[in-house]
Design a protein around this motif. Structure first.
Motif, PDB file in Angstrom:
ATOM      1  N   VAL A 214       0.591  -1.241  -0.017  1.00  0.00           N
ATOM      2  CA  VAL A 214       0.044  -0.085   0.251  1.00  0.00           C
ATOM      3  C   VAL A 214       0.774   1.093   0.000  1.00  0.00           C
ATOM      4  CG1 VAL A 214      -1.699   1.342   1.417  1.00  0.00           C
ATOM      5  CG2 VAL A 214      -1.898  -0.961   1.112  1.00  0.00           C
ATOM      6  N   ILE A 215       1.911   1.354   1.093  1.00  0.00           N
ATOM      7  CA  ILE A 215       2.730   2.439   1.017  1.00  0.00           C
ATOM      8  C   ILE A 215       3.632   2.632  -0.323  1.00  0.00           C
ATOM      9  CG2 ILE A 215       4.742   3.448   2.266  1.00  0.00           C
ATOM     10  CD1 ILE A 215       3.618   1.965   4.743  1.00  0.00           C
ATOM     11  N   GLY A 216       3.864   1.486  -0.909  1.00  0.00           N
ATOM     12  CA  GLY A 216       4.959   1.450  -2.006  1.00  0.00           C
ATOM     13  C   GLY A 216       3.822   2.010  -3.262  1.00  0.00           C
ATOM     14  N   ALA A 217       2.699   1.637  -3.248  1.00  0.00           N
ATOM     15  CA  ALA A 217       1.885   2.194  -4.534  1.00  0.00           C
ATOM     16  C   ALA A 217       1.638   3.612  -4.271  1.00  0.00           C
ATOM     17  CB  ALA A 217       0.782   1.265  -4.297  1.00  0.00           C
ATOM     18  N   THR A 218       1.590   4.237  -2.979  1.00  0.00           N
ATOM     19  CA  THR A 218       1.218   5.760  -2.897  1.00  0.00           C
ATOM     20  C   THR A 218       2.419   6.453  -3.454  1.00  0.00           C
ATOM     21  OG1 THR A 218       2.539   5.898  -0.762  1.00  0.00           O
ATOM     22  CG2 THR A 218       0.007   5.419  -0.873  1.00  0.00           C
ATOM     23  N   MET A 219       3.737   5.654  -3.552  1.00  0.00           N
ATOM     24  CA  MET A 219       4.843   6.298  -4.327  1.00  0.00           C
ATOM     25  C   MET A 219       4.755   6.282  -5.770  1.00  0.00           C
ATOM     26  SD  MET A 219       6.673   7.224  -1.636  1.00  0.00           S
ATOM     27  CE  MET A 219       8.209   7.603  -2.362  1.00  0.00           C
ATOM     28  N   LEU A 220       4.078   5.411  -6.557  1.00  0.00           N
ATOM     29  CA  LEU A 220       3.789   5.179  -7.665  1.00  0.00           C
ATOM     30  C   LEU A 220       2.583   5.757  -8.251  1.00  0.00           C
ATOM     31  CD1 LEU A 220       4.584   1.366  -8.247  1.00  0.00           C
ATOM     32  CD2 LEU A 220       6.004   3.098  -8.675  1.00  0.00           C
ATOM     33  N   TYR A 221       1.706   6.160  -7.517  1.00  0.00           N
ATOM     34  CA  TYR A 221       0.673   6.872  -7.663  1.00  0.00           C
ATOM     35  C   TYR A 221       0.409   8.183  -7.045  1.00  0.00           C
ATOM     36  CZ  TYR A 221      -0.636   2.574  -9.969  1.00  0.00           C
ATOM     37  OH  TYR A 221      -0.607   1.256 -10.912  1.00  0.00           O
ATOM     38  N   PRO A 222       0.994   9.197  -7.137  1.00  0.00           N
ATOM     39  CA  PRO A 222       0.914  10.383  -6.450  1.00  0.00           C
ATOM     40  C   PRO A 222      -0.472  10.773  -6.279  1.00  0.00           C
ATOM     41  CG  PRO A 222       2.731  10.631  -8.105  1.00  0.00           C
ATOM     42  CD  PRO A 222       1.808   9.319  -8.480  1.00  0.00           C
ATOM     43  N   GLY A 223      -0.853  11.465  -5.082  1.00  0.00           N
ATOM     44  CA  GLY A 223      -2.024  11.775  -4.631  1.00  0.00           C
ATOM     45  C   GLY A 223      -2.849  10.749  -4.067  1.00  0.00           C
ATOM     46  N   ALA A 224      -2.729   9.372  -4.585  1.00  0.00           N
ATOM     47  CA  ALA A 224      -3.639   8.509  -3.926  1.00  0.00           C
ATOM     48  C   ALA A 224      -3.497   8.542  -2.482  1.00  0.00           C
ATOM     49  CB  ALA A 224      -3.202   7.138  -4.521  1.00  0.00           C
ATOM     50  N   VAL A 225      -4.542   7.836  -1.994  1.00  0.00           N
ATOM     51  CA  VAL A 225      -4.745   7.618  -0.274  1.00  0.00           C
ATOM     52  C   VAL A 225      -4.601   6.078  -0.169  1.00  0.00           C
ATOM     53  CG1 VAL A 225      -6.048   7.942   1.648  1.00  0.00           C
ATOM     54  CG2 VAL A 225      -6.029   9.811  -0.099  1.00  0.00           C
ATOM     55  N   GLY A 226      -3.909   5.737   0.607  1.00  0.00           N
ATOM     56  CA  GLY A 226      -3.808   4.512   1.251  1.00  0.00           C
ATOM     57  C   GLY A 226      -4.874   4.007   2.055  1.00  0.00           C
ATOM     58  N   VAL A 227      -5.643   2.700   1.902  1.00  0.00           N
ATOM     59  CA  VAL A 227      -6.649   2.533   3.018  1.00  0.00           C
ATOM     60  C   VAL A 227      -6.387   1.172   3.462  1.00  0.00           C
ATOM     61  CG1 VAL A 227      -9.179   2.350   3.042  1.00  0.00           C
ATOM     62  CG2 VAL A 227      -8.335   3.621   1.560  1.00  0.00           C
ATOM     63  N   VAL A 228      -5.914   1.266   4.711  1.00  0.00           N
ATOM     64  CA  VAL A 228      -5.555   0.093   5.524  1.00  0.00           C
ATOM     65  C   VAL A 228      -6.689  -0.680   6.369  1.00  0.00           C
ATOM     66  CG1 VAL A 228      -3.713  -1.058   7.291  1.00  0.00           C
ATOM     67  CG2 VAL A 228      -3.037   1.022   5.513  1.00  0.00           C
TER      68      VAL A 228
ATOM     69  N   VAL B 213       8.644  -2.583  -6.937  1.00  0.00           N
ATOM     70  CA  VAL B 213      10.000  -2.095  -6.887  1.00  0.00           C
ATOM     71  C   VAL B 213      10.519  -2.068  -8.205  1.00  0.00           C
ATOM     72  CG1 VAL B 213      12.545  -2.560  -6.292  1.00  0.00           C
ATOM     73  CG2 VAL B 213      10.854  -2.773  -4.517  1.00  0.00           C
ATOM     74  N   ARG B 214       9.891  -3.111  -8.963  1.00  0.00           N
ATOM     75  CA  ARG B 214      10.461  -3.235 -10.218  1.00  0.00           C
ATOM     76  C   ARG B 214       9.991  -1.771 -11.226  1.00  0.00           C
ATOM     77  NH1 ARG B 214       7.079  -7.539 -13.730  1.00  0.00           N
ATOM     78  NH2 ARG B 214       8.256  -9.104 -12.464  1.00  0.00           N
ATOM     79  N   GLU B 215       8.770  -1.371 -10.987  1.00  0.00           N
ATOM     80  CA  GLU B 215       8.483  -0.017 -11.448  1.00  0.00           C
ATOM     81  C   GLU B 215       9.317   1.013 -10.994  1.00  0.00           C
ATOM     82  OE1 GLU B 215       6.331  -0.016 -14.057  1.00  0.00           O
ATOM     83  OE2 GLU B 215       6.080   2.180 -14.012  1.00  0.00           O
ATOM     84  N   MET B 216       9.261   0.899  -9.841  1.00  0.00           N
ATOM     85  CA  MET B 216      10.236   2.063  -9.210  1.00  0.00           C
ATOM     86  C   MET B 216      11.676   2.290  -9.812  1.00  0.00           C
ATOM     87  SD  MET B 216       9.248   1.817  -4.904  1.00  0.00           S
ATOM     88  CE  MET B 216       7.706   1.909  -4.453  1.00  0.00           C
ATOM     89  N   LYS B 217      12.239   1.080 -10.057  1.00  0.00           N
ATOM     90  CA  LYS B 217      13.389   1.066 -10.604  1.00  0.00           C
ATOM     91  C   LYS B 217      13.401   1.427 -12.041  1.00  0.00           C
ATOM     92  CE  LYS B 217      16.126  -2.706  -9.814  1.00  0.00           C
ATOM     93  NZ  LYS B 217      16.381  -4.315  -9.580  1.00  0.00           N
TER      94      LYS B 217
END
Length: 433
Positions: A18-32, A122-126
């Motif tokens: 969830v936290i990693g995806a917030t890095m890939l989708y700026p502005g998205a809110v993580g819902v835990v 992480v693959r996408e982050m790289k």
């Protein structure tokens, strides 16, 4: 609005995804989800305000236009997302390493049999050549390690190991990871621990107790760092240094500290190692120092190093925003947005009546409530701290009381405020140089 969510009984791979995806989708809110594993709950108790995450009940699903699901492909495993399932105008994105043939029909997906969902992210982050801060890197590494058994499960792929290397290169802290992963405690670790307890040399320096030990290893023992952490707690020392003699050529020194006055990282940097104030390690060649010489150098460094560490006065924010109890809630919201703060004190510098934080604003369900005075919604049980308190003591207080703001009071006057974010910034070294 776009949200990112994951499965109930959230483990670290799910939270990290969830936290990693917030890095890939700026502005998205993580819902835990509200139901999380015990170690995840312990992590969130001190770190939740460092990320853009909320609970399922705090999301207006009617505003959601994109749903990003991580670490599961089944609707039944999501919390309070049934209304979204019936929506035809919703874009769904899926990231998952499970192959369950689930019932979430995504418009785009990345679903592959690999050790951890974190690895896919992480693959996408790289690919995007992203640089991560140490806190995010550490969380992602914890998730990756948990789902791969520290890269030992048969499902682990080479790409998982490469992802771990990328996170370590971006500052992931293995010492922090070991605390939250709760590694298994096997017989060989128990034997080493007993050996350490029998050979402890205690040194008193000012008001501090330091334990120093020299242990000769006859084979490689995994998770020595976790054993040293446990050892410090068992012998009730403020800090410990254990010198493990690997063989005739080298020794490994591992240190742990529970106080800011003894900076483990700084001391072990003298041996070519490193770490942060609470934990560190160094590998020392026998040609440079014998085990006894290492011990004497550590003792000498402790005695001659400046003992004063950072205090709350070094971390706190000031001046502090204080409002009168009659201030309407709509004005509180405006102040928080304008000044980009999460907490506002109520009263005056000599007499605090309460505190209102960003999470309290979620209590307001009707438009008319925004005209109500802040005293109707503020928390009245305020805990204050002195400016000379150590950051570690403030952190322990925040965990124990489950609070994120501590007003700093000196001679009866409010002089500052310290938040969870301030504490995290200090411990993870996120302040700019």
């Amino acid at each position: 609005m776009q949200i990112i969510t994951t499965h109930k009984n959230t483990d670290f791979d799910a939270l990290a995804s969830v936290i990693g995806a917030t890095m890939l989708y700026p502005g998205a809110v993580g819902v835990v989800p509200t139901s999380v594993n015990a170690n995840v709950a312990r992590f969130l108790s001190t770190h939740k305000t460092a990320f853009n995450i909320v609970l399922p009940g705090e999301v207006d699903l009617q505003q959601v236009r994109r749903l990003i699901v991580v670490d599961t492909d089944q609707w039944r495993r999501l919390e309070r997302m049934d209304d979204l399932r019936r929506r035809d105008d919703l874009e769904i994105v899926l990231w998952d390493h499970h192959q369950n043939d689930g019932d979430i029909e995504a418009h785009w997906s990345c679903q592959e049999p690999i050790g951890a969902t974190v690895t896919l992210l992480v693959r996408e982050m790289k690919k995007r050549q992203m640089e991560l801060n140490p806190l995010v890197s550490t969380v992602l590494l914890i998730g990756l390690y948990e789902d791969t058994g520290h890269l030992s499960y048969p499902s682990t792929k080479a790409e998982d190991a490469a992802a771990a290397a990328y996170l370590l290169a971006n500052g992931a802290d293995l010492n922090v990871a070991s605390v939250f992963l709760n590694p298994p405690y096997e017989e060989e670790q128990r034997d080493i621990l007993f050996t350490m307890m029998q050979g402890t040399e205690r040194i008193k320096h000012r008001h501090d107790t330091i334990g120093i030990n020299i242990v000769e290893l006859d084979r490689k023992i995994p998770m020595l760092a976790a054993i040293v952490s446990m050892y410090r707690k068992i012998i009730n020392a403020d800090a410990v240094f254990v010198i493990f003699i690997n063989d005739e050529t080298s020794s490994t020194v591992i240190g742990r500290s529970g106080i800011d006055r003894i900076d483990i990282g700084a001391i072990l940097r003298e041996f070519g190692g490193g770490g942060h104030p609470a934990a560190g390690s160094a590998t020392v060649k026998s040609a440079d120092y014998t085990s006894n010489e290492i011990k004497e150098k550590i003792i000498d460094s402790i005695k001659h190093r400046k003992s004063r560490g950072a205090t709350i006065a070094d971390l706190m924010s000031f001046p502090v925003t204080i409002v009168d109890g009659s201030t309407p809630m709509y004005e509180i919201r405006t102040i928080m947005q304008r000044e980009k703060i999460r907490g506002i004190l109520v009263g005056n510098e000599q007499q605090l009546d309460g505190i209102i934080v960003l999470w309290d604003l979620k209590k307001l369900k009707r438009e008319s409530q925004w005209k109500s005075p802040v005293k109707a919604f503020m928390a009245r049980d305020i805990i204050t701290i002195p400016p000379d308190l150590q950051p570690s003591e403030a952190a322990q207080l925040m965990v124990k009381k489950n609070i994120g703001h501590l007003p700093v009071v000196h001679d009866g006057t409010v002089i500052g405020i310290v938040t969870r974010t301030d504490i995290l910034t200090y411990f993870y070294g996120l302040l700019p140089e």
